[in-house]
Design a protein around this motif. Structure first.
Motif, short mmCIF file in Angstrom:
data_model
loop_
_atom_site.label_atom_id
_atom_site.label_comp_id
_atom_site.label_asym_id
_atom_site.label_seq_id
_atom_site.Cartn_x
_atom_site.Cartn_y
_atom_site.Cartn_z
N GLY A 30 0.83 -1.21 0.00
CA GLY A 30 0.00 0.00 0.00
C GLY A 30 0.86 1.26 0.00
N GLN A 31 1.94 1.22 0.79
CA GLN A 31 2.86 2.36 0.81
C GLN A 31 3.51 2.56 -0.56
OE1 GLN A 31 5.53 1.30 3.99
NE2 GLN A 31 4.17 2.09 5.59
N LEU A 32 3.94 1.46 -1.18
CA LEU A 32 4.54 1.55 -2.52
C LEU A 32 3.53 2.15 -3.51
CD1 LEU A 32 6.41 -1.87 -2.75
CD2 LEU A 32 7.47 0.40 -2.77
N ASP A 33 2.30 1.68 -3.46
CA ASP A 33 1.27 2.19 -4.36
C ASP A 33 1.05 3.69 -4.15
OD1 ASP A 33 0.94 -0.39 -5.32
OD2 ASP A 33 -0.87 -0.77 -4.15
N ASP A 34 1.03 4.12 -2.90
CA ASP A 34 0.80 5.54 -2.61
C ASP A 34 1.99 6.41 -3.01
OD1 ASP A 34 -1.74 4.98 -1.73
OD2 ASP A 34 -1.23 5.06 0.41
N VAL A 35 3.20 5.92 -2.82
CA VAL A 35 4.38 6.68 -3.26
C VAL A 35 4.36 6.79 -4.79
CG1 VAL A 35 6.91 6.68 -3.40
CG2 VAL A 35 5.77 6.18 -1.22
N MET A 36 4.00 5.69 -5.47
CA MET A 36 3.88 5.74 -6.93
C MET A 36 2.82 6.75 -7.35
SD MET A 36 5.94 3.98 -8.82
CE MET A 36 5.11 3.55 -10.34
N ALA A 37 1.71 6.80 -6.64
CA ALA A 37 0.65 7.75 -6.97
C ALA A 37 1.15 9.19 -6.81
CB ALA A 37 -0.57 7.51 -6.08
N ALA A 38 1.95 9.44 -5.79
CA ALA A 38 2.52 10.78 -5.59
C ALA A 38 3.44 11.14 -6.76
CB ALA A 38 3.27 10.84 -4.26
N PHE A 39 4.26 10.20 -7.21
CA PHE A 39 5.12 10.46 -8.36
C PHE A 39 4.30 10.67 -9.62
CE2 PHE A 39 8.72 8.90 -5.83
CZ PHE A 39 9.65 9.88 -6.16
N SER A 47 1.37 11.95 -9.80
CA SER A 47 0.77 13.29 -9.72
C SER A 47 1.79 14.39 -10.01
CB SER A 47 0.14 13.51 -8.34
OG SER A 47 1.13 13.76 -7.38
N ALA A 48 3.07 14.11 -9.80
CA ALA A 48 4.11 15.11 -10.07
C ALA A 48 4.38 15.27 -11.56
CB ALA A 48 5.40 14.73 -9.34
N GLY A 49 3.96 14.29 -12.35
CA GLY A 49 4.13 14.38 -13.79
C GLY A 49 5.58 14.46 -14.22
N THR A 50 5.83 15.21 -15.28
CA THR A 50 7.17 15.28 -15.86
C THR A 50 8.15 16.07 -15.00
OG1 THR A 50 6.54 17.22 -17.16
CG2 THR A 50 6.36 15.06 -18.23
N LYS A 51 7.64 16.89 -14.08
CA LYS A 51 8.57 17.66 -13.22
C LYS A 51 9.20 16.77 -12.15
CE LYS A 51 5.64 19.46 -9.60
NZ LYS A 51 5.97 20.17 -8.42
N PHE A 111 -2.57 15.04 0.77
CA PHE A 111 -3.62 14.48 -0.08
C PHE A 111 -3.99 13.03 0.23
CE2 PHE A 111 -1.62 17.88 -2.54
CZ PHE A 111 -2.72 18.70 -2.74
N MET A 112 -3.31 12.42 1.17
CA MET A 112 -3.61 11.04 1.54
C MET A 112 -3.78 10.97 3.06
SD MET A 112 -0.82 9.07 -0.82
CE MET A 112 -0.82 9.21 -2.58
N PRO A 113 -4.99 11.24 3.54
CA PRO A 113 -5.22 11.28 4.99
C PRO A 113 -4.76 10.02 5.71
CG PRO A 113 -7.17 12.00 3.79
CD PRO A 113 -6.19 11.50 2.76
N HIS A 114 -4.85 8.88 5.05
CA HIS A 114 -4.43 7.62 5.68
C HIS A 114 -2.91 7.53 5.81
CE1 HIS A 114 -4.31 6.94 1.37
NE2 HIS A 114 -3.55 5.88 1.56
#
Length: 160
Positions: free
Chosen positions: A20-29, A31-35, A49-52
């Motif tokens: 779950g942590q890996l999935d959430d870190v991937m989601a953060a990346f 959301s950062a897009g090309t930057k 953005f991830m209250p949990h």
């Protein structure tokens, strides 16, 4: 991971939702897009953005980033940005947004680290095995050394 000799460490690790942590870190990346993002930026995103994940700490995010780097899911942008403590931090980008150049930079950046780690593991293992063969330590130390040799072999297996 956990300290294999510690029951409390094993018990604490069993409660970790690493995937779950890996999935959430991937989601953060993602959301950062090309930057891309630094570890601190990923942490800030998760807190906002991830209250949990409001209690996730920098060390956990950094560890998950290491896993993602080694799996080839995030790539080094060959850039650095300043952190809130005015230090430079590496910028990494989600595989979806990585350029071929970023993929090449990452391969060059990570490969030597693995080679150096494997060499250090081999050197430490040879030293410990030499001490064991020479019977240069008492029984208590010998048990610890055998444990360390096993840990080194496991670490080598993870890096290959």
């Amino acid at each position: 991971m956990y300290q294999s000799h510690s029951q409390t460490s094993k018990a604490a690790y069993a409660t970790v939702d690493e995937q779950g942590q890996l999935d959430d870190v991937m989601a953060a990346f993602r959301s950062a897009g090309t930057k891309g993002a630094t570890c601190e930026e990923v942490l800030t995103y998760m807190h906002e953005f991830m209250p949990h994940r409001k209690n996730i700490i920098y060390g956990t995010v950094s560890a998950r980033m290491t896993t993602l780097k080694n799996k080839g899911w995030i790539f080094y942008k060959n850039q650095q940005r300043k952190t809130t403590s005015d230090k430079l931090a590496e910028v990494w980008v989600h595989e979806q947004f990585a350029t071929e150049a970023e993929k090449l930079w990452t391969a060059q950046k990570l490969r030597p680290d693995k080679e150096v780690a494997l060499e250090k593991i081999s050197n430490a293992e040879r030293f410990l095995e030499g001490m064991e063969k020479a019977k240069a330590v008492d029984g208590i130390w010998l048990t610890g050394m055998r444990h360390n040799i096993a840990e080194l072999k496991a670490a080598r297996g993870l890096l290959k």
